[in-house]
Scaffold this active site. Structure first.
Site, PDB file in Angstrom:
ATOM      1  N   ASP A 148      -9.837  18.789   7.664  1.00 11.84           N
ATOM      2  CA  ASP A 148      -9.793  17.373   7.396  1.00 11.84           C
ATOM      3  C   ASP A 148     -10.190  16.727   8.786  1.00 11.84           C
ATOM      4  OD1 ASP A 148      -7.332  15.677   5.960  1.00 11.84           O
ATOM      5  OD2 ASP A 148      -8.292  14.832   7.758  1.00 11.84           O
ATOM      6  N   SER A 149     -10.857  15.716   8.592  1.00 15.80           N
ATOM      7  CA  SER A 149     -11.529  15.243   9.848  1.00 15.80           C
ATOM      8  C   SER A 149     -10.477  14.750  11.060  1.00 15.80           C
ATOM      9  CB  SER A 149     -12.572  13.958   9.475  1.00 15.80           C
ATOM     10  OG  SER A 149     -11.918  13.133   8.916  1.00 15.80           O
ATOM     11  N   SER A 150      -9.315  14.531  10.532  1.00 14.54           N
ATOM     12  CA  SER A 150      -8.246  14.250  11.478  1.00 14.54           C
ATOM     13  C   SER A 150      -8.195  15.328  12.742  1.00 14.54           C
ATOM     14  CB  SER A 150      -6.746  13.924  11.008  1.00 14.54           C
ATOM     15  OG  SER A 150      -6.998  13.416   9.707  1.00 14.54           O
ATOM     16  N   GLN A 179      -9.968  -6.890  19.431  1.00 16.62           N
ATOM     17  CA  GLN A 179      -9.282  -6.498  18.018  1.00 16.62           C
ATOM     18  C   GLN A 179      -9.953  -6.902  17.018  1.00 16.62           C
ATOM     19  OE1 GLN A 179      -5.004  -7.271  18.528  1.00 16.62           O
ATOM     20  NE2 GLN A 179      -4.799  -6.406  20.535  1.00 16.62           N
ATOM     21  N   CYS A 180     -10.731  -7.943  17.040  1.00 18.88           N
ATOM     22  CA  CYS A 180     -11.525  -8.551  16.249  1.00 18.88           C
ATOM     23  C   CYS A 180     -12.769  -7.560  15.583  1.00 18.88           C
ATOM     24  CB  CYS A 180     -12.169  -9.996  16.426  1.00 18.88           C
ATOM     25  SG  CYS A 180     -10.784 -10.997  16.620  1.00 18.88           S
ATOM     26  N   ARG A 199      -7.805  -3.076  23.722  1.00 14.14           N
ATOM     27  CA  ARG A 199      -8.296  -3.767  22.932  1.00 14.14           C
ATOM     28  C   ARG A 199      -7.470  -5.143  23.136  1.00 14.14           C
ATOM     29  NH1 ARG A 199      -9.753  -1.309  18.260  1.00 14.14           N
ATOM     30  NH2 ARG A 199     -10.314  -3.368  17.568  1.00 14.14           N
ATOM     31  N   THR A 221     -13.944  11.263   5.872  1.00 14.09           N
ATOM     32  CA  THR A 221     -14.156   9.929   6.048  1.00 14.09           C
ATOM     33  C   THR A 221     -13.467   9.504   7.236  1.00 14.09           C
ATOM     34  OG1 THR A 221     -12.797   9.212   4.580  1.00 14.09           O
ATOM     35  CG2 THR A 221     -15.085   9.475   3.714  1.00 14.09           C
ATOM     36  N   THR A 240     -12.648  15.118   2.400  1.00 16.59           N
ATOM     37  CA  THR A 240     -12.127  15.205   0.992  1.00 16.59           C
ATOM     38  C   THR A 240     -13.392  15.522   0.054  1.00 16.59           C
ATOM     39  OG1 THR A 240     -10.860  13.189   1.638  1.00 16.59           O
ATOM     40  CG2 THR A 240     -11.690  13.635  -0.768  1.00 16.59           C
TER      41      THR A 240
HETATM   42  N1  ASP Z   1      -8.284  12.926   5.288  1.00 15.86           N
HETATM   43  C1  ASP Z   1      -9.854  12.959   4.895  1.00 15.86           C
HETATM   44  C2  ASP Z   1     -10.522  13.365   5.932  1.00 15.86           C
HETATM   45  O1  ASP Z   1     -10.915  12.469   6.673  1.00 15.86           O
HETATM   46  C3  ASP Z   1     -10.265  11.566   4.200  1.00 15.86           C
HETATM   47  C4  ASP Z   1     -11.535  11.835   3.732  1.00 15.86           C
HETATM   48  O2  ASP Z   1     -12.459  12.553   3.608  1.00 15.86           O
HETATM   49  O3  ASP Z   1     -11.873  10.595   2.855  1.00 15.86           O
HETATM   50  O4  ASP Z   1     -11.054  14.572   6.082  1.00 15.86           O
END
Ligand code: ASP
Length: 525
Positions: free
Chosen positions: A87-89, A318-319, A276, A119, A14
């Protein structure tokens, strides 16, 4: 004037995104080139684009751009970017390798590194890098933002500047953090302890089971007492990027199907699982589910499709807060017997990437051993399993003496818990209803007459069980912490097991045997 040199690698996220259709501010955000991002960062002198390199590009430019700090010192930059920021996905092991190798290429030329990253999977990347780097002596700082750099009120600029100050610690006068960290909002977090906790808050990350390495208010305050020490002099930095990605993570839920779990393990490709579980590591008592887990680890096949063994299964809660404590409840104690490994208080990101890295860098029993040891401060405790080989031999004399050689990293002064575990106890001469008394002596003097020591003082466990049958019984777990602390000694650990069985009013030597005898020593990492 003090000068620091900081290398910035842009991967996407982002922080550098903008609406995909410039005409439509509501169109989905998409990654933009680094040039766009840098256009919004005030105060960089010189031409940042003049030094822009492909990620693994050539060595630094001599006309490096720089930041002039208010203390008069300077941070000089080198920049690089993924060829196609993402995108980090879309980031995974291949990109972790690219980041690691880029840093390795420039390691000697810079004081610190900043990785600009989305993120969503930042905590996976920071965890993976933590394990992949050996003898890291410089800060590797990951940051990004919740809002794109171009948006009014964005968190991108403070995050970027704080990250750069931390990486350029010599010029900014901050203490060295020789770790992979996440700088985000008001916190500095150990990379392999951090998780994303908010989709929108400026404090988007936290480290639930470890103190912040620093806090950012008007100034940056580093909590040096929580920071790892730099590598010993003479130890050189290296990257080990052998990762096995044939791993899985499954989160249990009431009503989940053990059949689906079994199907998962029918795939011979799968080498590891992060399971988990509930609370402190609890799983349903369902025998089919437990049998599947057992077969996935031990591999002996029973009727039905074969499940090959040798997998690493990590029990992770999972906690978010607290630790797995297998054996605390009945619902988790038999997992110990099957060889499930406690993930203790690791984050899911750390557990998964440590599993990939351990599978990639170790083999055989060493995998289990290394998985249980804190490698980069990712868990609060090390677990050292002392396996007493030979314990499975039947003894007709009511006594078995066995020994084990603890890992040299076990620091006897840092023991916080020691658990004795006897798996599948058998007593050849016991009948259903008989009572069996087991005593475990640790390091009894070879000749007690000579030393004058009372063997009873060496007794770490003394318990009596009523035998249901004479066949293999359950696992017996005893907390032997206090005695172990004083008796463990500096070399091999010897354990003498004495078994007696009650026959009427008499106690006679028991013909004892076990499938395994283990002491799990938990020591502060
Ligand atoms: N979808 C974005 C990513 O991870 C989210 C971000 O950077 O906040 O690349």
């Amino acid at each position: 004037m003090i000068q620091s040199r900081v290398f910035v690698l842009y991967t996407g996220g982002t922080i550098g995104m903008a609406p995909s259709n410039p005409e439509d501010p509501d169109s989905p955000l998409a990654p933009q080139p680094l040039e766009n991002l840098l256009g919004f960062v005030p105060g960089i002198q010189g031409n940042p684009l003049g030094t822009l390199k492909s990620a693994r590009g050539a060595a630094r430019d001599t006309t490096a751009p720089f930041f002039e700090l208010t203390n008069g010192n300077r941070i000089e930059f080198g920049f690089a970017s993924f060829a196609n920021p993402v995108d980090s996905s879309d980031i995974g092991p291949a990109e972790w390798r690219e980041i690691a190798e880029t840093i390795a290429t420039h390691y000697d030329d810079y004081d610190g590194f900043v990785v600009l990253h989305g993120t969503d999977t930042m905590a996976f990347t920071s965890s993976a890098l933590s394990f992949m780097f050996g003898n890291l002596g410089k800060p590797v700082v990951l940051t990004g933002s919740q809002l794109p750099v171009s948006v009014i009120g964005t968190d991108a600029l403070p995050n970027f500047i704080n990250a750069v100050c931390l990486a350029g610690y010599k010029a900014s006068g901050l203490p060295l953090i020789p770790e992979v960290v996440i700088v985000f909002g008001d916190r500095i977090l150990r990379g392999c302890r951090a998780s994303k906790v908010s989709t929108s808050d400026r404090a988007g990350f936290d480290s639930p089971n470890y103190p912040h390495l620093g806090d950012i208010g008007q100034k940056i305050a580093v909590n040096s007492e929580h920071v790892l020490p730099p590598p010993e002099p003479g130890k050189t930095f290296f990257v080990n990027s052998d990762l096995v990605d044939k791993v899985f993570s499954v989160s249990l839920f009431p009503g989940f199907s053990d059949k689906l779990m079994r199907n998962l393990f029918l795939d011979p490709e799968i080498e590891g699982l992060v399971m988990r579980s509930y609370g402190a590591g609890n799983v349903p008592r369902n025998p089919d589910f437990r049998e599947t887990i057992r077969r996935a680890i031990k591999g002996d096949s029973v009727a039905g499709p074969a499940i090959s063994g040798g997998r690493l299964i990590i029990n992770l809660s999972q906690c978010s807060f607290g630790s797995v404590d297998m054996g605390l409840y009945e619902t988790s104690s038999s997992l110990l017997e099957t060889g499930v490994i406690s993930g203790l208080d690791m984050t899911p990101e750390a557990a998964l990437t440590k599993l990939m890295w351990t599978l990639g860098t170790q083999s055989g029993q060493e995998r289990i051993k290394q998985m249980q040891i804190s490698q980069r401060g990712e868990q609060t405790e090390h677990v050292f399993d002392l396996h007493f080989h030979g314990a499975c031999l039947e003894s007709a004399h009511g006594e078995i003496a066995v020994s084990s050689n603890p890992d040299e990293r076990l620091d006897r002064n840092r023991i916080c818990r020691a658990m004795l575990r006897i798996d599948s106890l058998r007593v050849g001469n016991a009948e259903a209803g008989d009572r069996v008394r087991i005593r475990a002596l640790m390091n009894p003097p070879a000749a007690s007459k000579e030393t004058g020591a009372d063997p009873e003082l060496r007794c770490v466990a003394d318990f009596t069980i009523k035998m249901e049958t004479a066949r293999p019984a359950d696992t017996y777990v005893k907390n032997i912490t206090d005695k172990t602390r004083s008796l463990i000694g500096d070399s091999d650990v010897t354990l003498v097991l004495i078994g007696e069985v009650s026959k009427g009013a008499d106690w006679i030597p028991a013909e004892i045997g076990f499938s395994a005898l283990t002491i799990s020593v938990f020591a502060k990492a």
